[in-house]
Motif scaffolding. Structure first.
Motif, PDB file in Angstrom:
ATOM      1  N   TYR A 366       0.709  -0.820   0.201  1.00  0.00           N
ATOM      2  CA  TYR A 366       0.123   0.199   0.015  1.00  0.00           C
ATOM      3  C   TYR A 366       0.631   0.999  -0.059  1.00  0.00           C
ATOM      4  O   TYR A 366       1.516   1.759   1.082  1.00  0.00           O
ATOM      5  CB  TYR A 366      -0.753  -0.010   1.316  1.00  0.00           C
ATOM      6  N   SER A 367       0.516   1.728  -1.098  1.00  0.00           N
ATOM      7  CA  SER A 367       1.715   3.064  -1.344  1.00  0.00           C
ATOM      8  C   SER A 367       1.108   4.452  -1.652  1.00  0.00           C
ATOM      9  O   SER A 367       0.435   4.291  -2.707  1.00  0.00           O
ATOM     10  CB  SER A 367       2.787   2.464  -2.149  1.00  0.00           C
ATOM     11  N   THR A 368       1.177   5.579  -1.535  1.00  0.00           N
ATOM     12  CA  THR A 368       0.285   6.868  -2.098  1.00  0.00           C
ATOM     13  C   THR A 368       1.860   8.037  -1.768  1.00  0.00           C
ATOM     14  O   THR A 368       2.605   7.877  -0.682  1.00  0.00           O
ATOM     15  CB  THR A 368      -0.660   7.166  -1.200  1.00  0.00           C
ATOM     16  N   LYS A 387       4.207   4.743   3.189  1.00  0.00           N
ATOM     17  CA  LYS A 387       3.981   2.905   2.268  1.00  0.00           C
ATOM     18  C   LYS A 387       3.837   2.095   2.886  1.00  0.00           C
ATOM     19  O   LYS A 387       4.960   2.196   4.648  1.00  0.00           O
ATOM     20  CB  LYS A 387       5.630   3.344   1.643  1.00  0.00           C
ATOM     21  N   LEU A 388       3.737   1.171   3.472  1.00  0.00           N
ATOM     22  CA  LEU A 388       2.735  -0.078   4.402  1.00  0.00           C
ATOM     23  C   LEU A 388       3.213  -1.277   3.311  1.00  0.00           C
ATOM     24  O   LEU A 388       2.333  -1.887   2.953  1.00  0.00           O
ATOM     25  CB  LEU A 388       1.389   0.271   4.331  1.00  0.00           C
ATOM     26  N   VAL A 389       3.892  -2.203   4.248  1.00  0.00           N
ATOM     27  CA  VAL A 389       4.207  -3.706   3.599  1.00  0.00           C
ATOM     28  C   VAL A 389       3.214  -4.403   4.384  1.00  0.00           C
ATOM     29  O   VAL A 389       3.514  -4.766   5.551  1.00  0.00           O
ATOM     30  CB  VAL A 389       5.585  -3.833   3.267  1.00  0.00           C
ATOM     31  N   VAL A 390       2.839  -5.378   4.074  1.00  0.00           N
ATOM     32  CA  VAL A 390       1.486  -6.463   4.554  1.00  0.00           C
ATOM     33  C   VAL A 390       2.268  -7.862   4.610  1.00  0.00           C
ATOM     34  O   VAL A 390       1.566  -7.844   2.543  1.00  0.00           O
ATOM     35  CB  VAL A 390       0.134  -5.755   3.732  1.00  0.00           C
ATOM     36  N   SER A 391       1.905  -8.593   5.137  1.00  0.00           N
ATOM     37  CA  SER A 391       1.765  -9.800   4.787  1.00  0.00           C
ATOM     38  C   SER A 391       0.394 -10.370   4.381  1.00  0.00           C
ATOM     39  O   SER A 391      -0.423 -10.222   4.817  1.00  0.00           O
ATOM     40  CB  SER A 391       2.454 -10.699   6.415  1.00  0.00           C
ATOM     41  N   GLY A 399       6.239  -3.689   7.385  1.00  0.00           N
ATOM     42  CA  GLY A 399       7.150  -2.836   7.552  1.00  0.00           C
ATOM     43  C   GLY A 399       6.110  -1.250   7.153  1.00  0.00           C
ATOM     44  O   GLY A 399       5.240  -1.490   6.122  1.00  0.00           O
ATOM     45  N   CYS A 400       7.285  -0.209   7.129  1.00  0.00           N
ATOM     46  CA  CYS A 400       6.765   0.850   7.001  1.00  0.00           C
ATOM     47  C   CYS A 400       7.261   1.820   7.312  1.00  0.00           C
ATOM     48  O   CYS A 400       8.400   2.086   7.604  1.00  0.00           O
ATOM     49  CB  CYS A 400       5.634   1.248   8.791  1.00  0.00           C
ATOM     50  N   HIS A 401       7.227   2.860   5.832  1.00  0.00           N
ATOM     51  CA  HIS A 401       8.322   3.428   5.877  1.00  0.00           C
ATOM     52  C   HIS A 401       7.660   5.154   4.785  1.00  0.00           C
ATOM     53  O   HIS A 401       6.558   4.924   4.375  1.00  0.00           O
ATOM     54  CB  HIS A 401       8.910   2.749   4.068  1.00  0.00           C
ATOM     55  N   THR A 443      -5.586   4.978   5.897  1.00  0.00           N
ATOM     56  CA  THR A 443      -6.832   5.734   4.622  1.00  0.00           C
ATOM     57  C   THR A 443      -6.774   4.570   3.731  1.00  0.00           C
ATOM     58  O   THR A 443      -7.239   5.104   2.304  1.00  0.00           O
ATOM     59  CB  THR A 443      -6.887   7.178   4.699  1.00  0.00           C
ATOM     60  N   MET A 444      -5.054   4.057   3.517  1.00  0.00           N
ATOM     61  CA  MET A 444      -5.162   3.215   2.169  1.00  0.00           C
ATOM     62  C   MET A 444      -5.764   1.943   2.080  1.00  0.00           C
ATOM     63  O   MET A 444      -5.344   1.281   2.492  1.00  0.00           O
ATOM     64  CB  MET A 444      -3.300   3.654   1.387  1.00  0.00           C
ATOM     65  N   ARG A 445      -6.403   2.273   1.307  1.00  0.00           N
ATOM     66  CA  ARG A 445      -7.784   0.368   1.608  1.00  0.00           C
ATOM     67  C   ARG A 445      -7.201  -0.148   0.432  1.00  0.00           C
ATOM     68  O   ARG A 445      -7.835  -1.042   0.165  1.00  0.00           O
ATOM     69  CB  ARG A 445      -8.949   0.930   0.354  1.00  0.00           C
ATOM     70  N   LYS A 446      -6.528   0.160  -0.772  1.00  0.00           N
ATOM     71  CA  LYS A 446      -6.214  -0.815  -2.191  1.00  0.00           C
ATOM     72  C   LYS A 446      -5.036  -0.855  -2.435  1.00  0.00           C
ATOM     73  O   LYS A 446      -3.964   0.291  -1.765  1.00  0.00           O
ATOM     74  CB  LYS A 446      -6.913  -0.699  -3.260  1.00  0.00           C
ATOM     75  N   PRO A 447      -4.484  -2.151  -2.128  1.00  0.00           N
ATOM     76  CA  PRO A 447      -3.175  -2.255  -2.716  1.00  0.00           C
ATOM     77  C   PRO A 447      -2.561  -1.933  -3.616  1.00  0.00           C
ATOM     78  O   PRO A 447      -3.607  -2.365  -4.854  1.00  0.00           O
ATOM     79  CB  PRO A 447      -2.537  -3.828  -1.905  1.00  0.00           C
TER      80      PRO A 447
END
Length: 449
Positions: A366-368, A387-391, A399-401, A443-447
């Motif tokens: 998930y990134s914007t 950015k969120l990296v999700v299993s 991961g959160c960046h 608020t990031m809903r869609k990968p």
């Protein structure tokens, strides 16, 4: 067998002083500490603290420009390096004094001299005296590494940059890690013409998407970047330092700063002679409890080359003291440790990069990236990235960046949730704070991938 001390600490940086203070002040251990330079170590004296103050100083020209866009008549004028450096040195003196008073208040005996290990329970001080100790803690940190090449004597490292007699007009910074990148942004913000050379991509160990944005903004801010350069020699010429790369190209600079990595400070400490196992970089090899192969000798902080961050050294030192002297055994968990890179823009990171996570398991990303309200109103081109990296299997945020102003402040809060094993759905369940940049984290809903 009786000993002079229950604990003898070699090294007065963050990890060493914490271990000594807790062992002595909280657990009653008779403790001594030896430091050959200044109490406070890399972070306080020649690292995090003075660097962050330089980051602050370098940010004011951009603030003035932004203020004008908001209707203010603003101008920062000329930067007085001598005035800043004088105040910086006074602040470091104050902090060192606070560290020294903390040791004295805890009952720690401080030796202002070098100490080496001469046995499993013995250290020798520079004055020739020998002290025995039930336990020895190595906390000597690390030091900048400069490779051997013709003219290497002309370069400075991050140790010396804070004591420059004057700001250079043209500076070459060699290196591609966070230290090189931070100083490139700092010196550029202070008005120096900065060139950054590295033989591979800058910030390559960090998340690639974040790295690309940071590097693009560094170049947009006027930093000249080469990612294919390796120095062959440096010579002093009439106009400055003439630097020749391995392709035969030459450029002239007023100063050259080397930031190509750090090495553990173990040379000449006597560790190998008493049988302590060292790694290929000279790092002290320890187990999860910071214990070496010699049961009475421990090590914490950068000298172990685990995670070279001040808060990590502090936690390792505290855990050591609680375990050995406080009957409260625990070790520091090196997973999900957040950190910040004080480039412009700033970078906060915790957990796995997208590349690391993808190599391990199936993930969602998930990134914007967008222009935040503050920059957009001012007509600036600055962008932020969340950015969120999700299993995919567990839904845990791996991961959160964050690339944004004050990203270090934001990542600290996100790291709490991540340390607790928060899932993407739990992030989503948190209501957004509007209008903020950080609301994008929930608020990031869609990968996107």
């Amino acid at each position: 067998m009786s000993f002079d001390y229950d604990l003898f600490v070699i090294g007065g940086g963050s990890g060493g002083v914490r271990a000594a203070r807790v062992a002595s002040g909280e657990h009653g251990a008779k403790t001594a500490l030896a430091e050959e330079y200044r109490l406070g170590g890399t972070c306080v004296i020649r690292g995090c603290v003075p660097k962050k103050l330089m980051v602050y100083a370098s940010s004011f020209p951009a603030m003035a420009e932004e203020a004008r866009a908001y209707g203010w008549s603003a101008d920062v004028g000329r930067f007085d390096w001598t005035a800043f450096r004088t105040k910086l040195e006074a602040e470091l003196d104050r902090l060192e004094g606070a560290y020294r008073r903390g040791q004295q208040g805890a009952g720690v005996t401080v030796y202002d001299q070098r100490a080496t290990v001469t046995g499993p329970h013995e250290v020798r001080l520079a004055d020739g005296s020998v002290k025995s100790a039930r336990h020895i803690l190595i906390a000597t940190g690390g030091a900048p590494f400069v490779p051997d090449f013709p003219g290497a004597e002309h370069v400075m490292t991050s140790n010396e940059v804070f004591r420059l007699p004057a700001l250079p007009g043209r500076m070459l910074i060699v290196g591609g890690g966070y230290i090189a990148s931070e100083f490139a942004c700092v010196m550029n913000g202070l008005g120096t013409e900065v060139t950054l050379w590295n033989r591979s991509p800058v910030l390559r160990s960090f998340d690639r998407e974040c790295r690309d944005l940071i590097v693009a903004r560094m170049v947009a801010h006027g930093i000249a970047l080469r990612e294919d350069a390796l120095i062959q020699k440096i010579e002093r010429g009439a106009a400055g330092l003439v630097v020749t790369d391995t392709a035969g190209r030459t450029e002239t600079f007023d100063a050259v700063l080397y930031a190509t990595g750090r090495r553990p400070n173990t040379r000449g400490l006597g560790l190998e002679e008493v049988g302590v196992q060292l790694g290929p970089k000279g790092e002290v090899l320890v187990d999860d409890w910071s214990q070496t192969n010699i049961p009475s000798i421990y090590a914490v902080g950068d000298v172990t080359d685990r995670i070279a961050l001040t808060p990590v050294a502090i936690r390792e030192g505290h855990a050591f003291a609680d375990t050995v002297f406080g009957a409260r055994p625990h070790s520091f968990d090196h997973q999900m440790v957040a950190s910040a890179v004080f480039t412009q823009p700033e970078f906060g990171t915790c957990g796995l990069t997208e590349e690391q996570a993808r190599a391990r398991e199936e993930i969602e990303v998930y990134s914007t990236s967008f222009r935040p309200m503050r920059s957009a109103f001012a007509g600036a081109e600055e962008k932020v990235l969340m950015k969120l990296v999700v299993s995919r299997a567990t839904r845990q945020v791996l991961g959160c960046h964050i690339v944004a102003p004050d990203a270090g402040e934001m990542i600290q809060i996100a790291a709490i949730a991540m340390k607790m094993g928060a899932t993407k759905e739990q992030f989503d369940a948190a209501c957004a704070v509007h209008p903020t940049m950080a609301e994008e984290l929930v608020t990031m809903r869609k990968p996107v991938r």
